[in-house]
Design an enzyme around this catalytic site. Structure first.
Site, mmCIF file in Angstrom:
data_model
loop_
_atom_site.group_PDB
_atom_site.id
_atom_site.type_symbol
_atom_site.label_atom_id
_atom_site.label_comp_id
_atom_site.label_asym_id
_atom_site.label_seq_id
_atom_site.Cartn_x
_atom_site.Cartn_y
_atom_site.Cartn_z
ATOM 1 N N ASP A 1 0.831 -1.196 0.000
ATOM 2 C CA ASP A 1 0.000 0.000 0.000
ATOM 3 C C ASP A 1 0.871 1.255 0.000
ATOM 4 O OD1 ASP A 1 -2.341 -1.460 0.082
ATOM 5 O OD2 ASP A 1 -2.520 -1.385 2.264
ATOM 6 N N TYR B 1 5.954 -8.303 8.899
ATOM 7 C CA TYR B 1 5.628 -6.881 8.988
ATOM 8 C C TYR B 1 5.826 -6.375 10.411
ATOM 9 C CZ TYR B 1 3.013 -7.604 4.604
ATOM 10 O OH TYR B 1 2.635 -7.921 3.317
ATOM 11 N N ASP C 1 -7.056 2.290 7.781
ATOM 12 C CA ASP C 1 -5.749 2.926 7.940
ATOM 13 C C ASP C 1 -5.931 4.436 7.849
ATOM 14 O OD1 ASP C 1 -6.113 3.438 5.245
ATOM 15 O OD2 ASP C 1 -4.402 2.259 4.553
ATOM 16 N N ARG D 1 -4.092 -4.306 7.380
ATOM 17 C CA ARG D 1 -5.156 -3.350 7.731
ATOM 18 C C ARG D 1 -6.385 -4.085 8.262
ATOM 19 N NH1 ARG D 1 -7.081 -0.847 2.967
ATOM 20 N NH2 ARG D 1 -5.857 -2.244 1.668
#
Length: 242
Positions: free
Chosen positions: A48, A76, A90, A184
């Protein structure tokens, strides 16, 4: 380096760049360096715009390896803001709800996170590249349409608390997961399970398969590498070396 036959580049994607921006930039520098008008360049796994970190870019015939490369386990570091939700899960969209957080403790978080381990089902965000009737979900969502997506099965191998700030009500996690996991959506689901809601405010991909963030180059370093490294041309190419 032989970018026509195929090379694999490990890039640290900058904040606010789309994955397409990265590919476009690499392709542009390569075409200028090679004096060519066309060259296949692709990436193995979208990030993203509001995320940074490991992005694998492939050139030439190495684009055939994209599926293999993007199948690797992802790692992550994600920071979640508890107590508020957004439609995109987000910072792309504004907060649409504020919920109580007085009951949130580190102990509650530690009890909640194991339910997200292993093989789970996850509904992708409406603001995602998933397709609905041939259309990208994010295009429909940004136009205000109600987007209904089906849950997908994925695997979370590890979730580790790196930091919890009860004053700011922020939670930073290390997440190791399979291809197709939306962090997310994980932020949304963790927030819901905690009874506080939540949305992602920071995301960095630190590993894809065996490729770690330490192995990645910045966009500036990649451009410099392409400009200064001697270029190899396959025998069937008549393009003169610059």
């Amino acid at each position: 380096m032989d970018f026509i036959t195929g090379e694999i580049l490990y890039i640290d994607k900058p904040l606010e760049w789309t994955s397409f921006d990265v590919v476009k930039r690499v392709r542009g520098v390569l075409l200028h360096r090679l004096h060519k008008k066309k060259l296949k360049v692709g990436h193995a796994g979208t990030l993203d715009p509001l995320a940074t970190g490991v992005m694998i870019v492939v050139t030439g015939r190495a684009t055939k390896k994209i599926e293999e490369l993007q199948a690797g386990v992802k790692e992550y570091v994600a920071t979640i803001k508890l107590g508020a939700t957004t439609p995109s899960f987000d910072l792309e969209t504004e907060i649409d709800a504020v919920l109580p957080t007085e009951h949130i403790t580190r102990e509650l978080i530690e009890k909640t996170l194991p339910s997200f381990m292993g093989r789970i089902e996850q509904v992708p965000p409406a603001f995602s590249a998933c397709k609905v009737d041939g259309k990208r979900a994010y295009n429909m969502a940004r136009k205000g349409h109600d987007v209904q997506l089906k849950a997908k099965v994925l695997v979370i191998d590890a979730i580790e608390i790196l930091d919890f700030n009860p004053e700011q009500m922020t939670l930073t996690l290390r997440v190791v997961c399979s291809k197709g996991t939306y962090i997310r959506a994980l932020a949304r689901d963790i927030g819901e399970s905690l009874g506080s809601g939540g949305h992602l405010i920071g995301l960095r991909r630190t590993r894809v398969g065996d490729v770690s963030i330490d192995s990645c180059l910045s966009m500036e370093q990649v451009a410099e590498l392409i400009r200064t490294t001697p270029i190899e041309f396959p025998d069937d190419e008549s393009v003169p070396q610059p």
